[in-house]
Write a protein that holds these residues in place. Sequence first.
Motif, PDB file in Angstrom:
ATOM      1  N   PRO A 244      28.880 -11.860  11.307  1.00  0.00           N
ATOM      2  CA  PRO A 244      27.724 -10.968  11.453  1.00  0.00           C
ATOM      3  C   PRO A 244      27.458 -10.201  10.158  1.00  0.00           C
ATOM      4  CG  PRO A 244      29.637 -10.015  12.515  1.00  0.00           C
ATOM      5  CD  PRO A 244      30.046 -11.395  12.074  1.00  0.00           C
ATOM      6  N   LEU A 245      26.200  -9.804   9.984  1.00  0.00           N
ATOM      7  CA  LEU A 245      25.793  -9.091   8.778  1.00  0.00           C
ATOM      8  C   LEU A 245      25.477  -7.633   9.078  1.00  0.00           C
ATOM      9  CD1 LEU A 245      23.352 -11.630   7.077  1.00  0.00           C
ATOM     10  CD2 LEU A 245      25.824 -11.401   6.780  1.00  0.00           C
ATOM     11  N   VAL A 246      25.542  -6.821   8.014  1.00  0.00           N
ATOM     12  CA  VAL A 246      25.048  -5.439   8.041  1.00  0.00           C
ATOM     13  C   VAL A 246      23.814  -5.385   7.152  1.00  0.00           C
ATOM     14  CG1 VAL A 246      25.536  -3.030   7.482  1.00  0.00           C
ATOM     15  CG2 VAL A 246      27.355  -4.498   8.374  1.00  0.00           C
ATOM     16  N   MET A 247      22.763  -4.688   7.631  1.00  0.00           N
ATOM     17  CA  MET A 247      21.549  -4.489   6.832  1.00  0.00           C
ATOM     18  C   MET A 247      21.286  -2.981   6.754  1.00  0.00           C
ATOM     19  SD  MET A 247      19.165  -7.587   8.374  1.00  0.00           S
ATOM     20  CE  MET A 247      17.905  -7.413   7.098  1.00  0.00           C
ATOM     21  N   LYS A 248      21.102  -2.469   5.521  1.00  0.00           N
ATOM     22  CA  LYS A 248      20.904  -1.030   5.302  1.00  0.00           C
ATOM     23  C   LYS A 248      19.737  -0.802   4.353  1.00  0.00           C
ATOM     24  CE  LYS A 248      25.739   0.526   5.599  1.00  0.00           C
ATOM     25  NZ  LYS A 248      26.801   1.246   4.856  1.00  0.00           N
ATOM     26  N   VAL A 249      19.048   0.306   4.606  1.00  0.00           N
ATOM     27  CA  VAL A 249      17.983   0.689   3.682  1.00  0.00           C
ATOM     28  C   VAL A 249      18.589   1.156   2.367  1.00  0.00           C
ATOM     29  CG1 VAL A 249      16.326   1.311   5.475  1.00  0.00           C
ATOM     30  CG2 VAL A 249      17.924   3.027   4.640  1.00  0.00           C
ATOM     31  N   VAL A 250      17.864   0.956   1.298  1.00  0.00           N
ATOM     32  CA  VAL A 250      18.221   1.490  -0.014  1.00  0.00           C
ATOM     33  C   VAL A 250      17.133   2.486  -0.406  1.00  0.00           C
ATOM     34  CG1 VAL A 250      18.661   0.954  -2.438  1.00  0.00           C
ATOM     35  CG2 VAL A 250      19.356  -0.667  -0.653  1.00  0.00           C
ATOM     36  N   GLY A 251      17.544   3.716  -0.666  1.00  0.00           N
ATOM     37  CA  GLY A 251      16.575   4.762  -1.010  1.00  0.00           C
ATOM     38  C   GLY A 251      16.844   6.050  -0.270  1.00  0.00           C
ATOM     39  N   PRO A 252      16.718   6.065   1.064  1.00  0.00           N
ATOM     40  CA  PRO A 252      17.006   7.294   1.814  1.00  0.00           C
ATOM     41  C   PRO A 252      18.458   7.722   1.646  1.00  0.00           C
ATOM     42  CG  PRO A 252      15.748   5.756   3.156  1.00  0.00           C
ATOM     43  CD  PRO A 252      16.153   5.006   1.915  1.00  0.00           C
ATOM     44  N   LEU A 253      18.680   9.038   1.624  1.00  0.00           N
ATOM     45  CA  LEU A 253      20.018   9.574   1.386  1.00  0.00           C
ATOM     46  C   LEU A 253      20.945   9.322   2.568  1.00  0.00           C
ATOM     47  CD1 LEU A 253      21.932  11.172  -0.410  1.00  0.00           C
ATOM     48  CD2 LEU A 253      20.982  13.278   0.555  1.00  0.00           C
ATOM     49  N   HIS A 254      20.563   9.808   3.736  1.00  0.00           N
ATOM     50  CA  HIS A 254      21.384   9.641   4.937  1.00  0.00           C
ATOM     51  C   HIS A 254      20.770   8.524   5.791  1.00  0.00           C
ATOM     52  CE1 HIS A 254      23.725  13.067   3.831  1.00  0.00           C
ATOM     53  NE2 HIS A 254      22.670  13.854   3.825  1.00  0.00           N
ATOM     54  N   LYS A 255      21.295   7.333   5.624  1.00  0.00           N
ATOM     55  CA  LYS A 255      20.681   6.128   6.184  1.00  0.00           C
ATOM     56  C   LYS A 255      20.650   6.147   7.710  1.00  0.00           C
ATOM     57  CE  LYS A 255      22.264   3.414   2.187  1.00  0.00           C
ATOM     58  NZ  LYS A 255      22.708   4.607   1.437  1.00  0.00           N
ATOM     59  N   SER A 256      21.758   6.609   8.314  1.00  0.00           N
ATOM     60  CA  SER A 256      21.818   6.615   9.780  1.00  0.00           C
ATOM     61  C   SER A 256      20.771   7.541  10.372  1.00  0.00           C
ATOM     62  CB  SER A 256      23.214   7.036  10.246  1.00  0.00           C
ATOM     63  OG  SER A 256      24.180   6.108   9.808  1.00  0.00           O
ATOM     64  N   ASP A 257      20.501   8.646   9.690  1.00  0.00           N
ATOM     65  CA  ASP A 257      19.569   9.642  10.224  1.00  0.00           C
ATOM     66  C   ASP A 257      18.150   9.105  10.358  1.00  0.00           C
ATOM     67  OD1 ASP A 257      21.704  11.313  10.240  1.00  0.00           O
ATOM     68  OD2 ASP A 257      21.050  12.584   8.578  1.00  0.00           O
ATOM     69  N   VAL A 258      17.806   8.118   9.534  1.00  0.00           N
ATOM     70  CA  VAL A 258      16.434   7.579   9.583  1.00  0.00           C
ATOM     71  C   VAL A 258      16.385   6.228  10.283  1.00  0.00           C
ATOM     72  CG1 VAL A 258      15.713   8.836   7.518  1.00  0.00           C
ATOM     73  CG2 VAL A 258      16.684   6.532   7.269  1.00  0.00           C
ATOM     74  N   GLY A 259      17.472   5.864  10.974  1.00  0.00           N
ATOM     75  CA  GLY A 259      17.507   4.567  11.641  1.00  0.00           C
ATOM     76  C   GLY A 259      17.567   3.424  10.661  1.00  0.00           C
ATOM     77  N   GLY A 260      18.219   3.661   9.533  1.00  0.00           N
ATOM     78  CA  GLY A 260      18.200   2.682   8.455  1.00  0.00           C
ATOM     79  C   GLY A 260      19.425   1.807   8.360  1.00  0.00           C
ATOM     80  N   VAL A 261      20.191   1.690   9.451  1.00  0.00           N
ATOM     81  CA  VAL A 261      21.383   0.843   9.443  1.00  0.00           C
ATOM     82  C   VAL A 261      21.356  -0.068  10.672  1.00  0.00           C
ATOM     83  CG1 VAL A 261      23.900   0.766   9.489  1.00  0.00           C
ATOM     84  CG2 VAL A 261      22.739   2.628   8.275  1.00  0.00           C
ATOM     85  N   THR A 262      21.516  -1.365  10.447  1.00  0.00           N
ATOM     86  CA  THR A 262      21.606  -2.327  11.550  1.00  0.00           C
ATOM     87  C   THR A 262      22.910  -3.096  11.407  1.00  0.00           C
ATOM     88  OG1 THR A 262      19.201  -2.589  11.573  1.00  0.00           O
ATOM     89  CG2 THR A 262      20.496  -4.257  12.722  1.00  0.00           C
ATOM     90  N   LEU A 263      23.694  -3.085  12.465  1.00  0.00           N
ATOM     91  CA  LEU A 263      24.990  -3.751  12.452  1.00  0.00           C
ATOM     92  C   LEU A 263      24.943  -5.002  13.321  1.00  0.00           C
ATOM     93  CD1 LEU A 263      27.291  -0.611  13.022  1.00  0.00           C
ATOM     94  CD2 LEU A 263      26.570  -1.596  10.845  1.00  0.00           C
ATOM     95  N   GLY A 264      25.850  -5.931  13.028  1.00  0.00           N
ATOM     96  CA  GLY A 264      26.039  -7.092  13.889  1.00  0.00           C
ATOM     97  C   GLY A 264      24.860  -8.049  13.936  1.00  0.00           C
ATOM     98  N   VAL A 265      24.194  -8.269  12.816  1.00  0.00           N
ATOM     99  CA  VAL A 265      23.079  -9.226  12.768  1.00  0.00           C
ATOM    100  C   VAL A 265      23.661 -10.643  12.770  1.00  0.00           C
ATOM    101  CG1 VAL A 265      21.102 -10.014  11.444  1.00  0.00           C
ATOM    102  CG2 VAL A 265      21.657  -7.566  11.535  1.00  0.00           C
ATOM    103  N   LYS A 266      23.298 -11.457  13.801  1.00  0.00           N
ATOM    104  CA  LYS A 266      23.991 -12.734  14.017  1.00  0.00           C
ATOM    105  C   LYS A 266      23.093 -13.964  13.901  1.00  0.00           C
ATOM    106  CE  LYS A 266      27.162 -10.370  17.181  1.00  0.00           C
ATOM    107  NZ  LYS A 266      27.620 -10.244  18.577  1.00  0.00           N
ATOM    108  N   ASP A 267      21.784 -13.756  13.622  1.00  0.00           N
ATOM    109  CA  ASP A 267      20.912 -14.933  13.515  1.00  0.00           C
ATOM    110  C   ASP A 267      19.763 -14.624  12.565  1.00  0.00           C
ATOM    111  OD1 ASP A 267      18.537 -13.882  15.162  1.00  0.00           O
ATOM    112  OD2 ASP A 267      20.224 -13.671  16.570  1.00  0.00           O
ATOM    113  N   LEU A 268      19.067 -15.708  12.134  1.00  0.00           N
ATOM    114  CA  LEU A 268      18.013 -15.562  11.133  1.00  0.00           C
ATOM    115  C   LEU A 268      16.794 -14.832  11.680  1.00  0.00           C
ATOM    116  CD1 LEU A 268      18.187 -19.056   9.376  1.00  0.00           C
ATOM    117  CD2 LEU A 268      19.255 -16.899   8.686  1.00  0.00           C
TER     118      LEU A 268
END
Length: 690
Positions: free
Chosen positions: A525-549
Amino acid sequence: MIAKELLDPKSIVICGASSDIHKPGGKALLNLLQSKFAGQVYAVNPKETEVQGVKCYAKVDDLPQVDCAILCIAAKYCPSTVDVLAKQKGTKGFIIVSAGFSEENAEGAALEKQIVDTINSVGGSLIGPNCTGFLNTNYSGCFDTPIPTLDPHGVDFITGSGATAVFIKEYGISNGLTFNSVWAVGNSAQLGIEDVLEHLDTTFDPEKSSRVIMLYMEKIGDPQKLLRHSRSLINKGCHIAAIKSGGSAAGSRAASSHTGALATNDAAVDALFRKAGIVRCNNRQELTTVCAIFMHPEVKGKNIAVITHAGGPAVMLTDVLSNNGMDVPHIEGPKAQELLSHLFNGSSVGNPIDFLATGTAEQLGLIIDACENDFDNIDAMCVIFGSPGLFSNYEVYEVLDQKMKTCKKPIFPILPSIINVHDEIEDFIRNKHRINFPEECVFGNALCKVFNTPKPQPENVEQPAIDVARIRATVDRCKDGYMEIADYNELLDAAGISRKKSVEVDKKEDALAFAKEVGCSKDVPLVMKVVGPLHKSDVGGVTLGVKDLDTVAREFDRLIKIQDTYAVEMYPMLDGTDVYIGAIRDPKFGHQIFFGLGGIFIEVLKDVQSALAPITAAEAKEMLTHLRGYKILQGVRGQEAVNLDLYADQIARVSALVQAAPEIAEMDLNPLLGNPRYVTAVDARIRLEK
């Protein structure tokens, strides 16, 4: 080098001398005359011809040559007075008790600088201004009281506050603490606390010098100098206890990182004292108690015998010792039974050793002898002995004094009946030259602080091998501010800091290409995160467990639209316990390294340790054991443990990195994921400030 004319003058003048001993000039003269000073005393006051039996001069111009001057005159007259004394009268020792200088306004600061420049020009030394003065075994150059019993083996007390010094002396003296010198440095215009420590260090004589140093400070002007000379003195066999006040609000800041929020001035002081081996105290009572413990033989182990004739104080002391890392071990066996046979019925020797309110001096002697000779699991003894007012304690305190002279194991007297047996305690202190610890819990906390304060860290330590040239090349080409991912990854790689392997993409097709390359699936599985915002979790900018295209494409479209986002970071998902390493640069203290539980818990629990760089892996590993969440790192309820050797190595590498790149102003590795196989940073922020 502090001028000998300040330390051991042959002549002293009081400028502003008075017959009114309720004025500083009057009290300073009285204290001087009542001290052991055997030299010539002069007085200056234009309104008098004789003051307290001393010939009085109208102005300093009329004085003969004089080694040391104590100024108790208005601030505006001090510069000209110092000028005449320094340049015409050969004066090199100056104590200025007058106020109205840098502590008041810019004009006062200008006067202060003028005075310091003049004194420096003749190689003189200045205590003050705005202070209560200075005293040592040669003379009393101060206007305050009480004047303590001066003993070459007593405490050297250095303080930034004269008024606080009075209260500290009062408490210490009342319990038998003696002093070798008192330096109330006031504004520290020339000589500050660090300079006095340097003097004590460079002039240290193992035969003659005091081994106990007490500090009260409201500022630390030169942390590295304080560290250097404190460490040196402690390594020579001295002990140092200190209060550093004013830390609760001074270090607060609006920070752009977790590390910045943690890095208060107080945290830096804690780290400095720990590295130096200084026992940090929180109040006057604790400070004098710690120094009083230092005046006794060193406690070599953590096992304490609590000897008492009163159950309650013994239980409270036992709780304090047990709850703070020391032990009150159970005593049993034939020797214990033999001791018990000599005590009254109802006594107990299991530890605490309670020989009842009717216990005698002879029984106390037998108990102490047994703890000294028969019980190998005892390292020191605390004797609690007061009185309900029914009988005298002279005989008991005589036995206690004699045993303290002959026993190799330290004995600490806790004599709480300061009214009922006042005269006996006074005799114990004044005639037997002993120190009393009147409150058992205050004593217990102080003893634990002494025992738990580590020895000084070595000045020169071996750091992990890192690629300094690569680090310097990266830092030199980057601008101030937060580094780009590729740039800080370059730093981490050059320092040997384990990190997740990631890409930064700003196009959907690049995101899909990376997912195909690494084999995105339920097994990878992959992790996808925003680049730019300081606190990524606070803006919903983190996705865990990405398993398909399909999810890769959908999440890229969502993430890239979040405000301030200019790219998406992607990497294979790691597992483990969230831990943290951070660093921040302080203009005075240098770099602090922080480490502990990471992720969101750093904001909630703030369960971190901090140290000043450099820090070794061995030091870091030992400090990890002091985390409240240490058991989490060891693995609980089926959770894998964090490899502490790898974690400590990563901490040491961050320390080496910031030393190679002092331009790093703030650095967060949060979290690192730790398990038995790896400790790897999955998110990082590094800010440069050149």
